[in-house]
Scaffold this motif. Sequence first.
Motif, PDB file in Angstrom:
ATOM      1  N   TYR A  89       0.823  -1.141   0.083  1.00  0.00           N
ATOM      2  CA  TYR A  89      -0.029   0.002  -0.008  1.00  0.00           C
ATOM      3  C   TYR A  89       0.770   1.319  -0.067  1.00  0.00           C
ATOM      4  O   TYR A  89       2.074   1.152   0.474  1.00  0.00           O
ATOM      5  CB  TYR A  89      -0.799   0.024   1.332  1.00  0.00           C
ATOM      6  N   HIS A  90       0.473   2.457  -0.384  1.00  0.00           N
ATOM      7  CA  HIS A  90       0.988   3.661  -0.136  1.00  0.00           C
ATOM      8  C   HIS A  90       2.232   3.802  -1.210  1.00  0.00           C
ATOM      9  O   HIS A  90       2.396   2.894  -2.128  1.00  0.00           O
ATOM     10  CB  HIS A  90       1.669   3.802   1.355  1.00  0.00           C
ATOM     11  N   ASN A  91       2.892   5.146  -1.222  1.00  0.00           N
ATOM     12  CA  ASN A  91       3.778   5.293  -2.498  1.00  0.00           C
ATOM     13  C   ASN A  91       5.177   4.131  -2.089  1.00  0.00           C
ATOM     14  O   ASN A  91       5.665   3.712  -3.187  1.00  0.00           O
ATOM     15  CB  ASN A  91       4.513   6.599  -2.029  1.00  0.00           C
ATOM     16  N   VAL A  92       5.473   3.706  -0.913  1.00  0.00           N
ATOM     17  CA  VAL A  92       6.454   2.679  -0.974  1.00  0.00           C
ATOM     18  C   VAL A  92       6.108   1.559  -1.509  1.00  0.00           C
ATOM     19  O   VAL A  92       6.845   0.776  -2.379  1.00  0.00           O
ATOM     20  CB  VAL A  92       6.908   2.493   0.750  1.00  0.00           C
ATOM     21  N   GLY A  93       4.830   0.957  -1.452  1.00  0.00           N
ATOM     22  CA  GLY A  93       4.178  -0.204  -2.028  1.00  0.00           C
ATOM     23  C   GLY A  93       4.290   0.138  -3.404  1.00  0.00           C
ATOM     24  O   GLY A  93       4.652  -0.755  -4.209  1.00  0.00           O
ATOM     25  N   VAL A  94       3.755   1.374  -4.116  1.00  0.00           N
ATOM     26  CA  VAL A  94       3.814   1.699  -5.363  1.00  0.00           C
ATOM     27  C   VAL A  94       5.411   1.373  -6.087  1.00  0.00           C
ATOM     28  O   VAL A  94       5.563   0.599  -7.071  1.00  0.00           O
ATOM     29  CB  VAL A  94       3.314   2.973  -5.742  1.00  0.00           C
ATOM     30  N   ARG A  95       6.458   1.994  -5.532  1.00  0.00           N
ATOM     31  CA  ARG A  95       7.460   2.188  -6.096  1.00  0.00           C
ATOM     32  C   ARG A  95       8.301   0.746  -5.839  1.00  0.00           C
ATOM     33  O   ARG A  95       8.982   0.178  -6.631  1.00  0.00           O
ATOM     34  CB  ARG A  95       8.559   3.089  -5.572  1.00  0.00           C
ATOM     35  N   CYS A  96       8.068  -0.162  -4.719  1.00  0.00           N
ATOM     36  CA  CYS A  96       8.578  -1.402  -4.625  1.00  0.00           C
ATOM     37  C   CYS A  96       7.970  -2.480  -5.683  1.00  0.00           C
ATOM     38  O   CYS A  96       8.581  -3.033  -6.168  1.00  0.00           O
ATOM     39  CB  CYS A  96       8.654  -1.853  -3.040  1.00  0.00           C
ATOM     40  N   TRP A 111      -3.534  10.994  -0.387  1.00  0.00           N
ATOM     41  CA  TRP A 111      -2.494  11.834  -0.867  1.00  0.00           C
ATOM     42  C   TRP A 111      -1.389  10.873  -1.579  1.00  0.00           C
ATOM     43  O   TRP A 111      -0.681  11.542  -2.212  1.00  0.00           O
ATOM     44  CB  TRP A 111      -1.997  12.611   0.094  1.00  0.00           C
ATOM     45  N   PHE A 112      -1.690   9.579  -1.774  1.00  0.00           N
ATOM     46  CA  PHE A 112      -0.597   8.739  -2.158  1.00  0.00           C
ATOM     47  C   PHE A 112      -1.022   7.670  -3.418  1.00  0.00           C
ATOM     48  O   PHE A 112      -2.033   7.759  -3.855  1.00  0.00           O
ATOM     49  CB  PHE A 112      -0.061   7.767  -1.127  1.00  0.00           C
ATOM     50  N   GLY A 113       0.156   6.969  -3.992  1.00  0.00           N
ATOM     51  CA  GLY A 113      -0.204   6.391  -5.215  1.00  0.00           C
ATOM     52  C   GLY A 113      -1.090   5.050  -4.899  1.00  0.00           C
ATOM     53  O   GLY A 113      -1.139   4.515  -3.656  1.00  0.00           O
ATOM     54  N   SER A 114      -1.480   4.370  -5.792  1.00  0.00           N
ATOM     55  CA  SER A 114      -2.433   3.335  -5.814  1.00  0.00           C
ATOM     56  C   SER A 114      -1.600   2.224  -6.265  1.00  0.00           C
ATOM     57  O   SER A 114      -1.309   1.965  -7.394  1.00  0.00           O
ATOM     58  CB  SER A 114      -3.850   3.360  -6.599  1.00  0.00           C
ATOM     59  N   VAL A 115      -1.458   1.396  -5.317  1.00  0.00           N
ATOM     60  CA  VAL A 115      -0.783  -0.169  -5.679  1.00  0.00           C
ATOM     61  C   VAL A 115      -1.771  -0.902  -6.562  1.00  0.00           C
ATOM     62  O   VAL A 115      -1.152  -1.586  -7.476  1.00  0.00           O
ATOM     63  CB  VAL A 115      -0.512  -0.673  -4.362  1.00  0.00           C
ATOM     64  N   ALA A 116      -3.085  -0.994  -6.069  1.00  0.00           N
ATOM     65  CA  ALA A 116      -4.038  -1.676  -7.172  1.00  0.00           C
ATOM     66  C   ALA A 116      -3.954  -1.209  -8.573  1.00  0.00           C
ATOM     67  O   ALA A 116      -3.947  -1.947  -9.443  1.00  0.00           O
ATOM     68  CB  ALA A 116      -5.501  -1.345  -6.352  1.00  0.00           C
ATOM     69  N   GLN A 117      -3.951   0.456  -8.711  1.00  0.00           N
ATOM     70  CA  GLN A 117      -3.774   0.587 -10.030  1.00  0.00           C
ATOM     71  C   GLN A 117      -2.383   0.007 -10.902  1.00  0.00           C
ATOM     72  O   GLN A 117      -2.607  -0.460 -11.897  1.00  0.00           O
ATOM     73  CB  GLN A 117      -3.683   2.159 -10.175  1.00  0.00           C
ATOM     74  N   VAL A 118      -1.205   0.098 -10.279  1.00  0.00           N
ATOM     75  CA  VAL A 118      -0.196  -0.510 -10.713  1.00  0.00           C
ATOM     76  C   VAL A 118      -0.256  -1.869 -11.105  1.00  0.00           C
ATOM     77  O   VAL A 118      -0.053  -2.138 -12.197  1.00  0.00           O
ATOM     78  CB  VAL A 118       1.075   0.146  -9.992  1.00  0.00           C
ATOM     79  N   ALA A 119      -0.631  -2.519 -10.151  1.00  0.00           N
ATOM     80  CA  ALA A 119      -0.939  -4.052 -10.446  1.00  0.00           C
ATOM     81  C   ALA A 119      -1.730  -4.338 -11.482  1.00  0.00           C
ATOM     82  O   ALA A 119      -1.632  -5.338 -12.460  1.00  0.00           O
ATOM     83  CB  ALA A 119      -1.480  -4.520  -9.261  1.00  0.00           C
TER      84      ALA A 119
END
Length: 304
Positions: free
Chosen positions: A8-15, A41-49
């Motif tokens: 989750y969160h931005n760390v989740g997105v980048r990792c 306020w952070f990026g979506s892990v689900a969207q990246v997946a």
Amino acid sequence: MKAVVFAYHNVGVRCLKALIGRGVDVSLVVTHQDNPNENIWFGSVAQVAREHGIPVITPDDPNTPEVVEQVQACQADFLFSFYYRHMLKAPLLEAARRGAYNMHGSLLPKYRGRVPINWAIIHGETETGATLHQMNVKPDNGPIVDQMAVPILPDDTADEVFAKVTLAAEIVLWRSLPGLIAGSAPHIQQDLSLGGYFGGRKPEDGRINAQASAEQLHNFVRALTRPFPGAFADTRAGRLLLWKTLRAGESKPAARAELYAADGQLWLRCSDGGCLMVLEAELEGLPLTADNFAGRVGTDALAL
């Protein structure tokens, strides 16, 4: 190499992007449904997946037999957790053949537990970082694979430090993956006596201690400023929120912190004789400035 990712969160997105970039076959992503009452306020892990065709699930409880069975069915080599908010119990941690690993936003063993960046700033730390470590059933105490430090400048906010830690997390994972895949990555036991465990924070925890020093108040404000709920005090004029301060020398000590206007600027006189310049404040939901201070508060200083 196959992996299951809890993130989750931005760390989740980048990792997650780092895993994909290294050619890891991510079989399943487990993340959270965004809370409509939370400031997202952070990026979506689900969207990246989904952009990469990776199946996504968002269970309320990841430790149910149904989720464990889904993870086990992936027959993954590794399980990764990147800022996922729930504790993962033993059946999940044992579901990956070659181990489970977590990315934590501090220089372990310091600041184990929740919201480590906010806690580090509150305590006036001058650096923090990201740590990749092996997971076990106790939070944030498994062997360290790698970590990277980043500076906390004197006026950095939690949001600014979080951006640095996010980049550090990406770098740490990227450079650690070849060793993990090859089976040669170091696993260094933590000396838990060198750090402590910290719990989560709620909006009510932003209440200002009016007897704190100028440095402590400055750290408190910048640790809790936007996108977080903010540092506040309930005063005779209503609820005051302090969003941005700068240290500005010395003044006459106050029995408790007090806000006043002078020379076209808001100032906070503190109990230790330190003084803060208040660059952004809010009173009862509306901006408070030196120009409108007298009309909204009066001519006397406002005690916090």
